[in-house]
Motif scaffolding. Structure first.
Motif, PDB file in Angstrom:
ATOM      1  N   CYS A   1       0.841  -1.204   0.000  1.00  0.00           N
ATOM      2  CA  CYS A   1       0.000   0.000   0.000  1.00  0.00           C
ATOM      3  C   CYS A   1       0.873   1.249   0.000  1.00  0.00           C
ATOM      4  O   CYS A   1       1.765   1.383   0.824  1.00  0.00           O
TER       5      CYS A   1
ATOM      6  N   THR B   1      -0.067   4.148   0.822  1.00  0.00           N
ATOM      7  CA  THR B   1      -0.432   5.050   1.921  1.00  0.00           C
ATOM      8  C   THR B   1       0.187   4.614   3.241  1.00  0.00           C
ATOM      9  O   THR B   1       0.778   5.417   3.952  1.00  0.00           O
ATOM     10  N   CYS B   2       0.060   3.305   3.578  1.00  0.00           N
ATOM     11  CA  CYS B   2       0.489   2.871   4.915  1.00  0.00           C
ATOM     12  C   CYS B   2       1.582   1.813   4.872  1.00  0.00           C
ATOM     13  O   CYS B   2       2.028   1.349   5.918  1.00  0.00           O
TER      14      CYS B   2
ATOM     15  N   HIS C   1       1.471  -1.201   4.271  1.00  0.00           N
ATOM     16  CA  HIS C   1       1.036  -2.555   4.608  1.00  0.00           C
ATOM     17  C   HIS C   1       1.180  -3.453   3.378  1.00  0.00           C
ATOM     18  O   HIS C   1       0.913  -3.044   2.262  1.00  0.00           O
TER      19      HIS C   1
ATOM     20  N   CYS D   1      -7.024  -0.905   0.611  1.00  0.00           N
ATOM     21  CA  CYS D   1      -6.076  -1.566   1.511  1.00  0.00           C
ATOM     22  C   CYS D   1      -6.824  -2.131   2.717  1.00  0.00           C
ATOM     23  O   CYS D   1      -7.600  -1.415   3.360  1.00  0.00           O
TER      24      CYS D   1
ATOM     25  N   CYS E   1      -5.568   0.189   5.964  1.00  0.00           N
ATOM     26  CA  CYS E   1      -5.887   1.615   6.141  1.00  0.00           C
ATOM     27  C   CYS E   1      -7.112   2.057   5.356  1.00  0.00           C
ATOM     28  O   CYS E   1      -7.618   3.162   5.578  1.00  0.00           O
TER      29      CYS E   1
END
Ligand SMILES: [Zn+2]
Lengths: 200, 93
Positions: free
Chosen positions: B33, B35-36, B38, B58, B61
């Motif tokens: 991901c 963004t995070c 993960h 995701c 998140c």
């Protein structure tokens, strides 16, 4: 029996002789389309912001929005997934009212929502009595699944332009594609010209 | 002859590699991901299919990791929410 009543007499449109945009079919229900979880936005925490191209911000909380003159209007909805729903009744504040005190020379707008959705459109499509921040549907409060507490409504364009759970509008000198416009959907989205995809 | 573009190839040169990649099952690919950060298996993305396209989010998140729009004879795939796909390739190529 509505179909037997003449249009001129009742003012109602019969499904048989309604003119729909090309490629659309008529539906009586109100399908729920969503690209993510439904945000649960409480009106006590709701805020709407117009940000100009110079960074000036204009804010409204729920009480301020509801203190503005509201309009009741009836309009047809056209979804790019091909359903159209006619004669829907709404209540909301015209964007002309919200933009009355906004100084801008920007040509473009990006609407953004609680939950992260975005959609772009020319600013002129938000003005001139063509767009609203709507909070009532069918005589009731707008349900969360349909974008409540408030959504953008721009019914002359495909419904993906009418951002649910709208949180603000950012004004820009340059156009920027939104959530669907960046991945194949038409930048403008006029249903009468069947502008569904990039090359349409 | 010497320009800044000397090290560029026409992207057609990547065609063979791309065809091979998209012929494998991407749903089994490891996905990171943007963004995070993960990491998860592509198929574990939370899919929102009742929309003008497919939206994968995701599982950690909730941010968008892919969007896929299908039109007659055309498809658009937006992977800007994904930093990397870890794809298991068939042996023997
Ligand atoms: Zn994530």
């Amino acid at each position: 029996m509505a179909g037997l009543v003449s249009r001129g007499f009742s003012g109602r449109r019969r499904t048989g002789d309604v003119k729909l945009p090309p490629g659309q079919y008529l539906t009586e229900d109100f399908p729920v389309l969503s690209s993510g979880p439904t945000p649960q936005v409480r009106t006590e925490r709701w805020e709407f912001t117009i940000t100009t191209e110079t960074g000036a911000e204009h804010h409204w909380d729920w009480a301020a929005l509801r203190a503005l003159p509201a309009e009741r209007f009836t309009t047809d909805l056209h979804c790019v997934t091909k359903w159209s729903k006619l004669g829907t009744t709404w209540e909301g504040v015209s964007l002309d009212t919200l933009f009355a005190g906004v100084e801008t020379t920007a040509g473009y707008a990006l609407a953004h929502s609680y939950g992260g959705y975005t959609t772009n459109l020319p600013l002129e499509d938000l003005l001139g009595g063509k767009a609203w921040i709507a909070f009532g549907y069918g005589g009731k409060d707008l349900a969360a699944e349909h974008g409540g507490p408030a959504r953008l409504l721009v019914p002359h364009l495909y419904l993906w332009k009418s951002a649910k759970w709208v949180r603000g509008i950012r004004l820009m000198n340059a156009d920027t594609p939104g959530f669907w416009e960046g991945v194949g959907y038409h930048n403008y989205g006029d249903p009468w010209r069947e502008q569904r995809y990039w090359s349409d | 002859m010497s320009t800044n573009d000397d090290h560029h190839l026409d992207a057609n040169a990547a065609g063979g590699a791309l065809r091979e990649i998209f012929s494998v099952d991407v749903t089994a690919a490891g996905t990171s991901c943007a963004t995070c950060a993960h990491s998860f298996t592509f198929a574990e993305a939370l899919l929102h299919a009742w929309a003008p396209g497919l939206v994968g989010r995701c599982p950690a998140c909730g941010e968008v990791v892919f969007r896929l729009v299908r039109a007659p004879g055309r498809a658009w795939l937006d992977l800007r929410g994904t930093t990397c796909l870890d794809i298991r390739m068939p042996e023997g190529r």
